[in-house]
Enzyme design. Structure first.
Site, PDB file in Angstrom:
ATOM      1  N   GLY B  40       0.864  -1.179   0.000  1.00 24.83           N
ATOM      2  CA  GLY B  40       0.000   0.000   0.000  1.00 24.83           C
ATOM      3  C   GLY B  40       0.898   1.225   0.000  1.00 24.83           C
ATOM      4  O   GLY B  40       2.064   1.130   0.378  1.00 24.83           O
ATOM      5  N   HIS B  41       0.343   2.348  -0.437  1.00 26.85           N
ATOM      6  CA  HIS B  41       1.147   3.572  -0.483  1.00 26.85           C
ATOM      7  C   HIS B  41       1.393   4.092   0.929  1.00 26.85           C
ATOM      8  O   HIS B  41       0.812   3.585   1.892  1.00 26.85           O
ATOM      9  CB  HIS B  41       0.430   4.614  -1.334  1.00 26.85           C
ATOM     10  CG  HIS B  41      -0.941   4.939  -0.822  1.00 26.85           C
ATOM     11  ND1 HIS B  41      -1.160   5.825   0.200  1.00 26.85           N
ATOM     12  CD2 HIS B  41      -2.154   4.445  -1.162  1.00 26.85           C
ATOM     13  CE1 HIS B  41      -2.454   5.887   0.457  1.00 26.85           C
ATOM     14  NE2 HIS B  41      -3.075   5.049  -0.357  1.00 26.85           N
ATOM     15  N   GLY B  43       0.797   5.910   4.112  1.00 29.74           N
ATOM     16  CA  GLY B  43      -0.459   6.385   4.669  1.00 29.74           C
ATOM     17  C   GLY B  43      -1.639   5.462   4.397  1.00 29.74           C
ATOM     18  O   GLY B  43      -2.767   5.783   4.729  1.00 29.74           O
ATOM     19  N   SER B  44      -1.400   4.287   3.808  1.00 33.48           N
ATOM     20  CA  SER B  44      -2.507   3.377   3.502  1.00 33.48           C
ATOM     21  C   SER B  44      -2.927   2.568   4.733  1.00 33.48           C
ATOM     22  O   SER B  44      -3.942   1.898   4.714  1.00 33.48           O
ATOM     23  CB  SER B  44      -2.109   2.412   2.393  1.00 33.48           C
ATOM     24  OG  SER B  44      -1.004   1.634   2.805  1.00 33.48           O
ATOM     25  N   SER B  47       1.659   0.394   8.066  1.00 29.31           N
ATOM     26  CA  SER B  47       2.517   0.451   9.254  1.00 29.31           C
ATOM     27  C   SER B  47       1.703   0.434  10.535  1.00 29.31           C
ATOM     28  O   SER B  47       2.134  -0.127  11.549  1.00 29.31           O
ATOM     29  CB  SER B  47       3.404   1.699   9.230  1.00 29.31           C
ATOM     30  OG  SER B  47       4.302   1.586   8.164  1.00 29.31           O
ATOM     31  N   GLU B 166       8.969  -2.937   6.136  1.00 31.81           N
ATOM     32  CA  GLU B 166       9.796  -2.232   5.155  1.00 31.81           C
ATOM     33  C   GLU B 166      11.274  -2.492   5.409  1.00 31.81           C
ATOM     34  O   GLU B 166      12.110  -1.594   5.304  1.00 31.81           O
ATOM     35  CB  GLU B 166       9.496  -0.738   5.186  1.00 31.81           C
ATOM     36  CG  GLU B 166       8.021  -0.502   4.915  1.00 31.81           C
ATOM     37  CD  GLU B 166       7.724   0.910   4.446  1.00 31.81           C
ATOM     38  OE1 GLU B 166       8.633   1.558   3.933  1.00 31.81           O
ATOM     39  OE2 GLU B 166       6.579   1.325   4.599  1.00 31.81           O
TER      40      GLU B 166
END
Lengths: 289, 279
Positions: B40-41, B43-44, B47, B166
């Site tokens: 996801g980008h 801010g999706s 995290s 990440e």
């Protein structure tokens, strides 16, 4: 404004038991208006070089000439402010350096430090916020209420607000998603063209180096081991691999194709479109059938 | 499907003083032994979800079960022993002064007896191929090596699940390859469950299954093949399409005979050669 490194050596903690040689006989030039990518493995000396570009570090031997001003071991340069104003550095994870109450104040901080009036600094902040892809409404917000990607953009605006002639970018897109990465790199590239900036990009991304850079400098163990245009360097993949570096995906694919087919493309291709075109030329002119 | 090792049911989460949910009605299961990529980008919500799985956030509504424990404050230490995390920045998670001290840190915290500890440190470093670096200091290591040490620190605690948040995004391509192949081997040898949170689609392509998050909700779910068929839609979501698929398209535009979406360069190069040149 050119920046020249001439036989630069740098030792950390020189004269102490912790002395460590970080740069050795480094010479290269960043000509005015060029886009230069510096690549190299972790610990190859890239970050140490960056700090020489605006005299945050002074070489322990050799000299750095920044737009006619000489920075060297034996010369105690007084007014470094002028240099720092002209060479703006976006460090890695620049969002960690945000500190002001509002986004606007944070962007204004740099230019005001260099003697720009409050009004002028505010104008610049307002002009830049859009440039870095954020809505005006964030100017009044606390930078700490923004997302990581937005904070990165604010920090970048803070460096741009000083209107430097040379822009130095240390892994500016680390941790951003693909769209964010492309937006930020395209913005830097547009500024580079529009304002005739010299741009120095330190990156792990061979794709970015291939796509944006005019020249590349490859660092290995504190020395420059290769220099040239992306096309020149990426036609020497074995040599790059010996320094622990890879080539862009397009070049890797081209290599695989050449290996399998026994044919050779006319030149190393730097973009997907270019590769597809070269392959079709090869097919049409007698590669196949 | 066997009993899932993680199950998330209708979970909602909102950060203080925010207008909208960071996670909005998320439901998903993770099967024991699978590699699930969550993409996801920025801010999706990915995290936020990672932090929740490690008990750093609790859902406002909904239920989460991890390795048989409900996500509640009283079980958080049980959960953290079973789900180990590897973070993004290799320099922020090195706590020891040497490689072996770093791996021993978590064991010491968990009161593992000294003789067992010594053995586990060695075993774990062996598994990630870092045994030769036992007494090295962290700053002598490359990014990929540091992340492998971080992974050793996680597997020394013998977790059921390893979560990569990440974990390869700051590495160069070779470092990334190092880390991902290490994870692949561990998963196979030890039946570990792997969750990788990433926006690197080359990393996601190695998973058994991918979940795409968008604005705090599950947007799409499928095998890497399914997901990469979404193509332009992925780009609209702020993501990207893997290189072989992009190149395959560009080749078709040049009139090459290329079928379907290839996920690996090897597949594509072979088809390009056999159906277009070798006649």
């Amino acid at each position: 404004m050119d920046i020249q490194l001439q036989e630069v050596e740098y030792r950390y903690a020189a004269g102490t038991p912790f002395e460590r040689l970080a740069l050795k006989d480094v010479s290269f030039t960043i000509p005015e208006g060029r886009f230069v990518a510096i690549i190299g493995h972790t610990g190859s000396g890239k970050s140490t070089i960056i700090q020489h570009l605006n005299a945050l570090l002074r070489p322990t031997k050799g000299k750095v000439v920044i737009g006619g001003r000489v920075v060297s071991a034996d010369k105690k340069e007084k007014n470094l402010k002028e240099i720092r104003k002209k060479v703006g550095i976006v460090f890695q994870f620049p969002e960690h350096q945000l500190f002001e109450e509002t986004v606007e104040k944070d962007i204004m901080y740099g230019p005001m430090n260099f003697g720009v009036s409050e009004e002028e600094a505010r104008d610049r902040a307002r002009g830049l916020i859009e440039k870095v892809g954020l809505p005006d409404s964030v100017l009044e917000k606390s930078p700490f209420d923004l997302s990581g990607g937005q904070m990165r953009r604010v920090a970048i605006a803070g460096v741009l607000a000083m209107e430097p002639d040379v822009l130095v970018l240390d892994e500016p897109t680390a941790g951003l998603d693909p769209r964010g990465r492309k937006e930020i790199m395209d913005m830097f590239y547009a500024l580079h063209k529009e304002k005739g900036l010299s741009t120095v990009l330190v990156t792990h991304s061979m794709e970015d180096a291939a796509f944006y850079a005019d020249d590349m400098v490859v660092m290995h163990k504190g020395s420059v081991c290769m220099q040239g245009t992306p096309r020149e360097l990426f036609s020497r993949p074995e040599e790059l691999a010996s320094y622990g570096l890879s080539v862009p995906e397009v070049i890797r694919f081209q290599q695989k194709f050449e290996e399998l087919s026994g044919m050779k493309l006319a030149r190393p291709c730097l973009t997907i479109e270019e590769l597809a075109e070269e392959l079709s030329r090869l097919r049409d002119w007698g590669g196949g059938s | 499907m066997k009993e899932p090792i993680i199950s998330i049911r209708h979970v909602y989460f909102r950060y203080p003083e925010q207008q909208s949910d960071a996670l909005h009605d998320i439901s998903l299961d993770v099967a024991q032994g699978e590699w699930l990529a969550i993409v996801g980008h920025n801010g999706s919500g990915k995290s936020t979800l990672a932090k929740m799985l490690n008990g750093l956030h609790y859902p406002r509504e909904g239920e989460v079960m991890i390795s048989g424990f409900p996500l509640k404050e009283e079980y958080v230490w049980e959960i953290r022993r079973r789900l180990g995390m590897v973070f993004q920045n290799p320099d922020n998670q090195f706590v020891g002064t040497t490689v072996q001290d770093d791996v021993a840190f978590g064991l010491e915290n968990n009161g593992v007896p000294h003789d067992i500890m010594v053995r586990r440190v060695e075993e774990s470093l062996q598994r990630v191929g870092m045994l030769d670096f036992l007494n090295q200091e962290p700053h002598h290591l490359s990014g990929g090596q540091k992340q492998r040490v971080a992974i050793a620190g996680v597997i020394a605690l013998q977790p059921d699940i390893i979560l990569l948040d990440e974990a390869t995004s700051m590495l160069d391509p070779l470092g990334r390859e190092e880390v991902l192949s290490t994870v692949r081997e561990l998963k196979e040898e030890q039946k570990l469950t792997v969750i990788s949170i990433t926006h690197d689609l080359e990393e996601a392509a190695r998973a058994d299954r991918i979940i795409v998050l968008n604005q705090g909700s599950v947007y799409h779910e499928g095998t890497p093949d399914d997901i990469f068929q979404m193509n332009k839609e992925l780009i609209q979501l702020g993501l990207d399409v893997p290189f072989p698929i992009k190149l395959g398209e560009a080749l078709r535009r040049q009139g090459f005979d290329i079928q379907g979406g290839h996920l690996t360069e090897e597949e594509l190069v072979r088809e390009l050669w056999t159906s277009n040149f070798k006649k």
